[in-house]
Enzyme design. Sequence first.
Site, mmCIF file in Angstrom:
data_model
loop_
_atom_site.group_PDB
_atom_site.id
_atom_site.type_symbol
_atom_site.label_atom_id
_atom_site.label_comp_id
_atom_site.label_asym_id
_atom_site.label_seq_id
_atom_site.Cartn_x
_atom_site.Cartn_y
_atom_site.Cartn_z
ATOM 1 N N VAL A 294 -11.057 -51.495 52.487
ATOM 2 C CA VAL A 294 -12.002 -50.925 51.527
ATOM 3 C C VAL A 294 -13.114 -50.191 52.251
ATOM 4 C CG1 VAL A 294 -13.697 -51.491 49.745
ATOM 5 C CG2 VAL A 294 -11.479 -52.623 49.755
ATOM 6 N N ALA A 295 -13.566 -50.747 53.395
ATOM 7 C CA ALA A 295 -14.635 -50.116 54.164
ATOM 8 C C ALA A 295 -14.181 -48.800 54.780
ATOM 9 C CB ALA A 295 -15.122 -51.068 55.259
ATOM 10 N N GLU A 299 -13.556 -44.441 48.725
ATOM 11 C CA GLU A 299 -12.895 -44.505 47.412
ATOM 12 C C GLU A 299 -13.311 -43.372 46.476
ATOM 13 O OE1 GLU A 299 -13.074 -48.458 49.284
ATOM 14 O OE2 GLU A 299 -14.601 -46.982 48.738
ATOM 15 N N ASP A 341 -6.542 -4.698 43.555
ATOM 16 C CA ASP A 341 -6.067 -3.564 42.778
ATOM 17 C C ASP A 341 -7.179 -2.529 42.725
ATOM 18 O OD1 ASP A 341 -4.453 -2.028 41.187
ATOM 19 O OD2 ASP A 341 -4.909 -3.110 39.342
ATOM 20 N N ASN A 747 -20.277 -47.665 48.554
ATOM 21 C CA ASN A 747 -19.503 -46.420 48.537
ATOM 22 C C ASN A 747 -19.646 -45.655 47.228
ATOM 23 O OD1 ASN A 747 -18.607 -46.984 51.088
ATOM 24 N ND2 ASN A 747 -16.549 -47.610 50.485
#
Length: 912
Positions: A294-295, A299, A341, A747
């Site tokens: 998780v660290a 996330e 164009d 986080n």
Amino acid sequence: MSSVARTFGSPQPDRLPAWSRDGAEVASDFSVTPSTGLDPSEAARRRAETGPNRLAEAKPLPSWVMFLRQFASPLLIILIAGSMVSALTGHRVDAVAILAIAIFNAFVTHWQEHKAAQSLAALRRMSAPWACVRRGGRPVEIPAADIVPGDILIVKAGDILAADIRFLVASRVQVNESTLTGESEPVDKQADPIPGEDVALADRSNMGLMSTQVTGGSGEGIVVGTGMDTEVGRIADLMTAAKEPKTPLQLKIGVLSRVLVVAALIVVAIVIGVGVINGMGTSEMLNTAISLSVAAIPEGLPTVVTIVLTLGARNMAASNALARRLSSVETLGSTSVICTDKTGTLTQNQMQVMRCWVAGKRWDVTGEGFYPEGAFVDAAGTAAEIDTEPDLREMLSVSALCNDAQLVEADGRPAILGNPTEGALVVAAAKVGISRQKMLEAKVQILRRFPFDATRKMMSVVMRFPDGRTVLGIKGAPDVLLSRSSHLRIAGETLEMAPAHRDAVEAVIASFASEGLRTLAVAIRDLSAKEPDQGNPEKKLVLLGIYGIMDPPRAEVPGAVAEARRAGIRTVMITGDHAVTARAIAGQIGIRTGTAQTVHKGVELDLMSDENLTSVVRHAAVFARVTPEHKLRIVRALQRNGEVTAMTGDGVNDAPALRAADIGVAMGLSGTQVGKDSAALVLLDDNFATIVTAVREGRRIYDNLLKFIRQELTANVAEVTTILFAFLLMGANPLLPVTPLMILWVNLVSDGLPALTLGFEAAEPDLMSRPPRPRNEDFFAAGMKERILIRGTLVGLLTFYVFRVFLEQGATLDHARTAAFMTLIFAQIWHVFDARTTTTLFRKSPLGNRTLLGAVAASILLSLLATYTGAGHVVLGTASLPLPHLVGTFFLASLPTLLLSGIKEVFGVTWL
């Protein structure tokens, strides 16, 4: 000749194409008599053999399959694995929280993919639903899907052609082919053969193309191609083959994901190794591994990237650039070549008289577009007084009367009804107060009209003036009128056309053409006197003058091209127009500044191998008279050279190249739905300058993404090293300084919220003076990796130090973890002010981003609630800290940022 056609009487592979042969011969190939058409039974047999006249349709992926594909991301796989292990080890709250984050990220990505282009569906919707064909000797209305090769298609103004045809009869037929060829004006059609096998698509004047619209006249043609065997079908094939490349951002996120996955696995392996050596239990090691996973994983990265890109897309939309795919916002910032164009993008898409030569005198015409405001200015810069310039007045009067176009108002702006070139003459006359309506009100009569047709290449009207004089007024192709002129108006006198006069007129025509101007001549003949040849009056003319007409560049385009060049971005014009016109426009606006920048025609590309083209595109400035295949090959050649290519377009013919380019840019005002659906960006004002504005915004967004990634990854490194230091320095019974849910909180909330507001940072001063980023440059270039690792490691060491000191001073585990938790939060808040600049926080005012200040205040408040409320104690495992301890962690947390920024400021160490 189409492959389908060969099954009905033309098996010889060496047959010349339909446009180069006589209509009767083409009819023979298809075993059909034009006057009777196919027998219904034969038509039914052919339909059974060839299938319906529609484009092939690929079966779309089910929505649920598209959703599940999102979980192939390495980041999401690690999060889901962590959630499963948390559930198995009894940490249910952790499991639910981690799984919720994974599902949310997958949903956001799926929603963007779900909104992606449906180009082939839009292409099918362009097809005509019904058509009129001759079957068994009589015309019948049938569904367009039932048309077969060899059918005789009957067309009239307003029809959409339901198949590719070879015209057998064309009575003043005009077809708008702009969506397929890029031609800005309707094309005159005729039935005569055109010599040559490699005639450009735009020059096949005896062919009609599926999905184009008949704007005038009537005619008949033999169907030579249906369904996928048409020009539109070929484009559909190209679109299927032209897979959208991954954007630079997608590639970089992929590289980052792999780096993070490898880093997470290495760290987990280290922890398990240490745990096995120290005799730790399996459950404890798994819990620690989850914390490290998780660290190590940011996330919020997919979600925050989406939010930052969305904010950028909103800013771009306010500047008339609508991003259909969020990844295109960042891609613009990487663009190194803009393939554009000409008509409507670089130019105004409004034909305008720019020059005229009248009675031996040259005039420049001022004004813009269809606005009836401007003047005729001579070489000395003096504007014409129309009452003192009778020759100019007569030429403008004849042009206004010998004309089918009308100047009207639409949506509060002047517009032209009718042919744009004729409209340019109407506007030119209106600039000095001359109009058809005013002359008719003054009793000028139009007695007879001879409409324009492709054979005569001119239009004429017989006019009677109030004084009784009857005059034939004519406008048309200069070479045609010059060949029919016996006299010339010079300085108010009508002189016999001498060879020197003819040479002078031809020199004017050549001069105008060299400037990229379309030329149109005007002449008269006095019919008042009885002459023996008045039954054929369009000869013995008096030439009045020559117009030079063009669709002029937008006023802001030269500056935008120059700004793009300063930013290291090359502009390449790719157009269906003629090479002379394209070269002239490219020179005027700065795309082509010297002979080293080459100009190429589509027929040249047909003779080039892909390898030769890859070399040619390095120094090409203009590609003219190109086909859809050419555009696709040009884009791919640029990409082989490592260029990040933006491609503009508006028509069906542009769709394959729009899909294959790194970023397709469609025209919102004049573009077809197919073009818009194939593009990643839609210009709401059809303006090249808007692309450059969008590039500037794309670069700003990428800068801000880098700032966000630096902030987030520094936090991840800090979290991982905090745990690693605990395992490496605490002996046989290490303790987790922060829990998995504390890491998630940092986080997503306490660090994620301020980091998100980095997307609001203003552009850096040198933004448009840098060269484009290389396609293969990752996020860790220019010292980013060193800054993340050094700062993150110092924060991690400080966080572990606080945790250990609290434990040594007799604090409970919850108090020690809470102190470490708040140290980590405050360290990231200090760091965010440094991450928002490429210099140091000492050189940028902390008040420059008010949104960031609000986010920091919210982050601190939420973190205090997590620390000092019962809910925080239960969910996160925090404990209330004494105020001195809280203040102490705040000031200790500032040390890594202030220390390293000070060293960078004093010693100029760029990688700190």
